[in-house]
Design an enzyme around this catalytic site. Sequence first.
Site, PDB file in Angstrom:
ATOM      1  N   THR A  25      -3.997  14.736   2.402  1.00 14.27           N
ATOM      2  CA  THR A  25      -2.549  14.513   2.395  1.00 14.27           C
ATOM      3  C   THR A  25      -1.884  15.837   2.038  1.00 14.27           C
ATOM      4  OG1 THR A  25      -0.760  13.432   1.175  1.00 14.27           O
ATOM      5  CG2 THR A  25      -2.863  13.596   0.044  1.00 14.27           C
ATOM      6  N   GLY A  26      -0.643  15.989   2.450  1.00 17.02           N
ATOM      7  CA  GLY A  26       0.058  17.239   2.145  1.00 17.02           C
ATOM      8  C   GLY A  26       0.649  17.836   3.404  1.00 17.02           C
ATOM      9  N   THR A  35       0.805  -1.244   0.000  1.00 18.56           N
ATOM     10  CA  THR A  35       0.000   0.000   0.000  1.00 18.56           C
ATOM     11  C   THR A  35       0.832   1.286   0.000  1.00 18.56           C
ATOM     12  OG1 THR A  35      -1.073  -0.898   1.815  1.00 18.56           O
ATOM     13  CG2 THR A  35      -1.908   1.170   1.054  1.00 18.56           C
ATOM     14  N   ARG A  95       7.144  15.744  16.454  1.00 18.62           N
ATOM     15  CA  ARG A  95       6.134  16.470  15.660  1.00 18.62           C
ATOM     16  C   ARG A  95       5.019  15.512  15.218  1.00 18.62           C
ATOM     17  NH1 ARG A  95       3.907  15.763  10.233  1.00 18.62           N
ATOM     18  NH2 ARG A  95       3.316  17.793   9.445  1.00 18.62           N
ATOM     19  N   VAL A  96       3.788  15.941  15.367  1.00 16.70           N
ATOM     20  CA  VAL A  96       2.646  15.166  14.895  1.00 16.70           C
ATOM     21  C   VAL A  96       1.897  16.040  13.899  1.00 16.70           C
ATOM     22  CG1 VAL A  96       0.478  14.082  15.557  1.00 16.70           C
ATOM     23  CG2 VAL A  96       2.479  13.849  17.041  1.00 16.70           C
ATOM     24  N   ASP A 146      -1.269  16.301  10.605  1.00 17.14           N
ATOM     25  CA  ASP A 146      -2.732  16.255  10.529  1.00 17.14           C
ATOM     26  C   ASP A 146      -3.288  14.841  10.516  1.00 17.14           C
ATOM     27  OD1 ASP A 146      -1.389  16.114   7.891  1.00 17.14           O
ATOM     28  OD2 ASP A 146      -3.424  15.669   7.208  1.00 17.14           O
ATOM     29  N   GLY A 153       0.785  19.003   6.701  1.00 13.06           N
ATOM     30  CA  GLY A 153      -0.166  18.798   7.786  1.00 13.06           C
ATOM     31  C   GLY A 153      -0.432  20.021   8.643  1.00 13.06           C
TER      32      GLY A 153
HETATM   33  N1  ASP Z   1      -0.019  15.124   5.866  1.00 17.59           N
HETATM   34  C1  ASP Z   1       1.166  14.430   6.302  1.00 17.59           C
HETATM   35  C2  ASP Z   1       1.800  15.191   7.450  1.00 17.59           C
HETATM   36  O1  ASP Z   1       1.829  16.417   7.447  1.00 17.59           O
HETATM   37  C3  ASP Z   1       2.194  14.219   5.247  1.00 17.59           C
HETATM   38  C4  ASP Z   1       1.689  13.698   3.915  1.00 17.59           C
HETATM   39  O2  ASP Z   1       0.499  13.703   3.628  1.00 17.59           O
HETATM   40  O3  ASP Z   1       2.527  13.269   3.127  1.00 17.59           O
HETATM   41  O4  ASP Z   1       2.328  14.554   8.327  1.00 17.59           O
END
Ligand code: ASP
Length: 289
Positions: A204-205, A154, A182-183, A185, A207
């Site tokens: 995604t992107g 996946t 760090r955490v 989204d 966060g």
């Molecule tokens: N959204 C994720 C984050 O900021 C990273 C990703 O989507 O690639 O941790």
Amino acid sequence: MKLPMIIVHGGAGAWKDDRIPVGIEYVEKAARAGFDVLSSGGSAVDAAEVCTLFMENSGNLNAGKGARPNLDGIRELDAMIVDGINLQFGSVGAITGIQNPISLARYIMEKTDFNFFAGDNAKKLYDRMIQDGYRREIQAGEIEIPYISPVGDTVGCITVDANGHIAATSSTGGIAKKLPGRVGDSPVMGAGAYANDICGASATGWGEHIMRVVLSRMVVLYVEDGLDVMSAAQKGMDMFERKTGSEAGIIVADKEGNFGYSTNAKAMPISVIRSKADNLQSHACMKEE
Ligand code: ASP
């Protein structure tokens, strides 16, 4: 007849041209794995877990085995699963030493009175999950895929089962060069993913910016307000870009099996299967789309 259905994304970002086909290959495998579960009568949540496990195990996507490390060189993983029928969710943040946070997220949702665990204590809960026999390990940190035999690979998906019941997931190693602890989204309800009895979304992107606009919840709200899913995905991305100037992508599906997607990053591999295993489409959603 569009159900059951699954839509999967492999992450939005600045994909190198030669990596885009690899991303498409793995989201397609993950979609097939999740769809197998749906077409053999599994629930939306069963299918969403299996699909996400495949992505975590692929080694080729930014989740689980393939997750990019933080600035200390350690993989710290975030993941969430959402059950649209009852707005339940389980989340894991900044966990280390395991490959499959999505199964722990589900364990948290189903077997604890809490929703969100992080760090060392999340790992202790993982150990309890294995001791309880909720999931088995193939090797330390790697879960045996339940419901079907492991055949593929996946990082976010939405599943809609034959009853129109929706689940959504997200699972990631996070953004490049992240500070330890760090955490992003991905495990944050409404930001990285959201689902209710009408619609689901997975983002995604970058966060930090996805959380600022609570992107997944907003897109589902647009659908609740009457917009079709493709227009809602585009409206979500327009709003995101206007308010943050950042990059992201979103997939959306409603309880009838209609789907939408949009990104303002270079590329976002996606795969969709509806109704029958051979009714499959996979491609990279591009910024211009
Ligand atoms: N959204 C994720 C984050 O900021 C990273 C990703 O989507 O690639 O941790």
